[in-house]
Motif scaffolding. Structure first.
Motif, PDB file in Angstrom:
ATOM      1  N   GLN A  67      -2.048   4.348   8.842  1.00  0.00           N
ATOM      2  CA  GLN A  67      -2.001   3.187   9.727  1.00  0.00           C
ATOM      3  C   GLN A  67      -3.337   2.455   9.760  1.00  0.00           C
ATOM      4  N   ARG A  68      -4.446   3.201   9.708  1.00  0.00           N
ATOM      5  CA  ARG A  68      -5.765   2.572   9.691  1.00  0.00           C
ATOM      6  C   ARG A  68      -5.936   1.728   8.431  1.00  0.00           C
ATOM      7  N   HIS A  69      -5.543   2.268   7.283  1.00  0.00           N
ATOM      8  CA  HIS A  69      -5.664   1.508   6.034  1.00  0.00           C
ATOM      9  C   HIS A  69      -4.803   0.244   6.070  1.00  0.00           C
ATOM     10  N   VAL A  70      -3.611   0.333   6.602  1.00  0.00           N
ATOM     11  CA  VAL A  70      -2.733  -0.838   6.697  1.00  0.00           C
ATOM     12  C   VAL A  70      -3.355  -1.868   7.633  1.00  0.00           C
ATOM     13  N   ARG A  71      -3.835  -1.422   8.775  1.00  0.00           N
ATOM     14  CA  ARG A  71      -4.451  -2.331   9.748  1.00  0.00           C
ATOM     15  C   ARG A  71      -5.682  -3.017   9.147  1.00  0.00           C
ATOM     16  N   GLN A  72      -6.530  -2.234   8.485  1.00  0.00           N
ATOM     17  CA  GLN A  72      -7.733  -2.810   7.890  1.00  0.00           C
ATOM     18  C   GLN A  72      -7.403  -3.753   6.738  1.00  0.00           C
ATOM     19  N   SER A  73      -6.391  -3.430   5.958  1.00  0.00           N
ATOM     20  CA  SER A  73      -6.019  -4.311   4.854  1.00  0.00           C
ATOM     21  C   SER A  73      -5.482  -5.647   5.370  1.00  0.00           C
TER      22      SER A  73
ATOM     23  N   LEU B 190       0.795  -1.226   0.000  1.00  0.00           N
ATOM     24  CA  LEU B 190       0.000   0.000   0.000  1.00  0.00           C
ATOM     25  C   LEU B 190       0.829   1.278   0.000  1.00  0.00           C
ATOM     26  N   SER B 191       2.118   1.168   0.218  1.00  0.00           N
ATOM     27  CA  SER B 191       2.940   2.373   0.361  1.00  0.00           C
ATOM     28  C   SER B 191       2.858   3.300  -0.855  1.00  0.00           C
TER      29      SER B 191
ATOM     30  N   GLN C   2      -7.049  -9.240   4.500  1.00  0.00           N
ATOM     31  CA  GLN C   2      -6.183 -10.316   4.025  1.00  0.00           C
ATOM     32  C   GLN C   2      -6.399 -11.596   4.830  1.00  0.00           C
ATOM     33  N   VAL C   3      -6.471 -11.485   6.136  1.00  0.00           N
ATOM     34  CA  VAL C   3      -6.647 -12.657   6.997  1.00  0.00           C
ATOM     35  C   VAL C   3      -7.992 -13.320   6.734  1.00  0.00           C
ATOM     36  N   GLU C   4      -9.049 -12.524   6.635  1.00  0.00           N
ATOM     37  CA  GLU C   4     -10.386 -13.079   6.434  1.00  0.00           C
ATOM     38  C   GLU C   4     -10.526 -13.745   5.065  1.00  0.00           C
TER      39      GLU C   4
END
Length: 91
Positions: free
Chosen positions: A23-29, A11-12, A33-35
């Protein structure tokens, strides 16, 4: 043994805005990914199809607030832009 996929690096190139927003976008992505990996066994975004992201938005977030759904939709749009896909996700 392979390295885990680095979502922040992916995403960078498309992340803009404040540090907290990025940071929110990275955390949500990472959550996305996990789901998708649990449900569809697709470990990296390069293997995803539009239907995987639609499934996440419609089924995984169905019990979440509208604000949460909105922010995840923004993250999904960033992922699609980074992957170079012409996918459209409506709110």
């Amino acid at each position: 043994m392979s390295k885990p996929f680095n979502m922040e690096l992916l995403l960078s190139g498309v992340l803009t805005g404040s540090h907290a927003t990025c940071q929110r976008h990275v955390r949500q992505s990472k959550v996305i990914q996990v789901e998708i990996a649990k449900r569809w066994q697709r470990a990296t975004p390069w293997a995803w199809q539009r239907k995987h992201l639609i499934w996440f938005l419609e089924h995984h977030l169905s019990q979440r607030s509208e604000a949460t759904q909105y922010y995840y939709t923004l993250t999904v749009r960033l992922l699609a832009r980074r992957l170079g896909k012409p996918w459209v996700f409506n709110l």
